[in-house]
Scaffold this motif. Structure first.
Motif, PDB file in Angstrom:
ATOM      1  N   LEU A  22       0.806  -1.221   0.000  1.00  0.00           N
ATOM      2  CA  LEU A  22       0.000   0.000   0.000  1.00  0.00           C
ATOM      3  C   LEU A  22       0.843   1.278   0.000  1.00  0.00           C
ATOM      4  O   LEU A  22       0.309   2.366  -0.244  1.00  0.00           O
ATOM      5  CB  LEU A  22      -0.930   0.024   1.219  1.00  0.00           C
ATOM      6  N   GLY A  23       2.121   1.139   0.285  1.00  0.00           N
ATOM      7  CA  GLY A  23       2.979   2.316   0.325  1.00  0.00           C
ATOM      8  C   GLY A  23       4.391   1.959   0.714  1.00  0.00           C
ATOM      9  O   GLY A  23       4.685   0.813   1.063  1.00  0.00           O
ATOM     10  N   THR A  81       5.344   7.365   1.397  1.00  0.00           N
ATOM     11  CA  THR A  81       4.695   7.649   0.121  1.00  0.00           C
ATOM     12  C   THR A  81       3.680   6.552  -0.147  1.00  0.00           C
ATOM     13  O   THR A  81       4.017   5.367  -0.193  1.00  0.00           O
ATOM     14  CB  THR A  81       5.720   7.698  -1.020  1.00  0.00           C
ATOM     15  N   TRP A  82       2.408   6.961  -0.298  1.00  0.00           N
ATOM     16  CA  TRP A  82       1.313   6.012  -0.449  1.00  0.00           C
ATOM     17  C   TRP A  82       1.004   5.771  -1.920  1.00  0.00           C
ATOM     18  O   TRP A  82       1.199   6.640  -2.762  1.00  0.00           O
ATOM     19  CB  TRP A  82       0.062   6.539   0.254  1.00  0.00           C
ATOM     20  N   HIS A  83       0.520   4.596  -2.236  1.00  0.00           N
ATOM     21  CA  HIS A  83       0.178   4.260  -3.617  1.00  0.00           C
ATOM     22  C   HIS A  83      -0.961   5.131  -4.159  1.00  0.00           C
ATOM     23  O   HIS A  83      -1.114   5.255  -5.379  1.00  0.00           O
ATOM     24  CB  HIS A  83      -0.205   2.781  -3.716  1.00  0.00           C
ATOM     25  N   ASP A  84      -1.746   5.732  -3.252  1.00  0.00           N
ATOM     26  CA  ASP A  84      -2.845   6.584  -3.719  1.00  0.00           C
ATOM     27  C   ASP A  84      -2.407   8.031  -3.969  1.00  0.00           C
ATOM     28  O   ASP A  84      -3.234   8.904  -4.234  1.00  0.00           O
ATOM     29  CB  ASP A  84      -4.014   6.554  -2.726  1.00  0.00           C
ATOM     30  N   GLY A  85      -1.086   8.298  -3.869  1.00  0.00           N
ATOM     31  CA  GLY A  85      -0.564   9.621  -4.175  1.00  0.00           C
ATOM     32  C   GLY A  85      -0.241  10.478  -2.968  1.00  0.00           C
ATOM     33  O   GLY A  85       0.406  11.526  -3.101  1.00  0.00           O
ATOM     34  N   ARG A  86      -0.643  10.099  -1.773  1.00  0.00           N
ATOM     35  CA  ARG A  86      -0.332  10.886  -0.581  1.00  0.00           C
ATOM     36  C   ARG A  86       1.147  10.739  -0.211  1.00  0.00           C
ATOM     37  O   ARG A  86       1.786   9.738  -0.519  1.00  0.00           O
ATOM     38  CB  ARG A  86      -1.186  10.418   0.603  1.00  0.00           C
ATOM     39  N   ARG A  87       1.648  11.785   0.474  1.00  0.00           N
ATOM     40  CA  ARG A  87       3.032  11.759   0.941  1.00  0.00           C
ATOM     41  C   ARG A  87       3.078  12.444   2.308  1.00  0.00           C
ATOM     42  O   ARG A  87       2.638  13.584   2.456  1.00  0.00           O
ATOM     43  CB  ARG A  87       3.945  12.499  -0.040  1.00  0.00           C
TER      44      ARG A  87
END
Length: 346
Positions: free
Chosen positions: A254-255, A267-273
């Motif tokens: 997931l990250g 850093t997340w796979h959905d774009g969050r950091r």
């Protein structure tokens, strides 16, 4: 806490490794008091003890016989510990011991078992486990927010000049137990194992670069397979001028999380950091002690609380055997040129 007698500690060994201990003990630590010191050099012991009003112990028998001493910080080189540990264990004195436990996995296990048989708690100075960035990452992994861990990447690009290795015994097998692996990389390898679990097998390569005249290795590269099924890579050297911060990166489904120089970036796979904690020195450059004493302060405070409560310290001798087992397997792999199984720690 003010009405409780402080835990009184003696410090054995006054070499380079004790600088952060003395700095931490100079802080107003809760419920901790340094009462005395012991060194093979009377002049060194006097130089430390005199200005601070501490007792100078001239032998291990004096410490063992001193009923006011509740525990001992043991910071001698690893080849000078067996007799001291045996005496302290017989006297029932809890021990907080500098890493590495010993020069080999077998010798380390012997010291741990001596303390176990005597019922004496043994803590190990693997102070990086007390870093704020490390503790935050531990919380994230415990909550499984990165998903399943699939890979780990470790890099230690440190620098030590030749003067460092010109010190008697430095970088030797007889005194230190080896080079960059057991002296410097042991910290980040311990972090790696504490975060992702024990290693199953390893294939390693060692070398001594032209930058250093020394007996043991100053460069290591290895591939690791963990019992969880994750894989990993390790590079470590003290030939990376001018030296930089060590890095541990953990890749999940997931990250990904990266620890570097005291900073944690997720850093997340959905774009969050997300960024946690502030950068700090970790001793990767020419000055091996260029890091804050906060981690030692937290470790010593935990040890003192463990002594007071009769519990094991947060990082025990048996905990440290996991990294020693990995280092032993890496060493054998490099010598034999093959994949080597990492022995389980019982």
């Amino acid at each position: 806490m003010n009405d409780i007698r402080p835990v009184r500690l003696a410090l054995i060994g006054l070499g380079m490794a004790t600088r952060p201990h003395l700095a931490a003990l100079g802080l107003p630590l809760d419920g901790v008091e340094l009462s005395g010191v012991m060194s093979r050099s009377r002049a060194t012991a006097d130089a430390v003890a005199g200005p601070a009003g501490l007792r100078r112990y001239d032998g291990i028998g004096e410490i063992c016989a001193d009923a006011s001493i509740d525990g001992v910080i043991l910071a001698t080189p690893p080849d000078q510990r067996l007799d001291l540990v045996e005496a302290l264990a017989r006297a029932g004195k809890p021990i907080l011991m500098e890493k590495p436990v010993e020069r080999t996995y077998a010798a380390a296990r012997q010291l741990v078992e001596i303390c176990d048989r005597a019922g004496v708690h043994l803590g190990i100075v693997l102070q990086h486990r007390f870093r704020p960035d490390m503790q935050r990452l531990r919380e994230l992994l415990d909550a499984s927010v990165l998903g399943e861990i699939v890979a780990v990447r470790v890099d230690l690009p440190w620098w030590r000049d030749q003067a460092y290795y010109d010190q008697p015994g430095r970088g030797s097998h007889d005194r230190d137990g080896g080079g960059v692996l057991i002296t410097q990389a042991i910290h980040i390898l311990d972090l790696m194992l504490s975060l992702v679990g024990p290693a199953e097998s390893v294939q390693a390569f060692f070398a001594t670069t032209r930058l250093h005249a020394m007996e043991a290795e100053d460069f290591v590269a290895a591939g690791i397979r963990f019992r969880s099924g994750a894989v990993g890579s390790v590079t470590a050297t003290t030939a990376a001028f001018p030296g930089g911060a060590e890095t541990i990166a953990i890749d999940g489904t997931l990250g990904s999380a990266k620890l570097c120089g005291g900073e944690l970036v997720v850093t997340w796979h959905d774009g969050r950091r997300d960024t946690f904690c502030a950068p700090s020195g970790t001793g990767g450059g020419a000055d091996p002690m260029a890091f804050p004493c906060d981690w030692h302060a937290a470790l010593i405070t935990d040890f003192a609380d463990a002594v007071r409560r009769g519990r094991p310290p947060r990082v025990t001798g048996r905990d440290a055997l996991h990294v020693h087992a990995l280092i032993d397997a890496m060493t054998r792999s490099a010598r034999e040129g093959r994949i080597v199984a990492v022995p389980p720690v019982g």
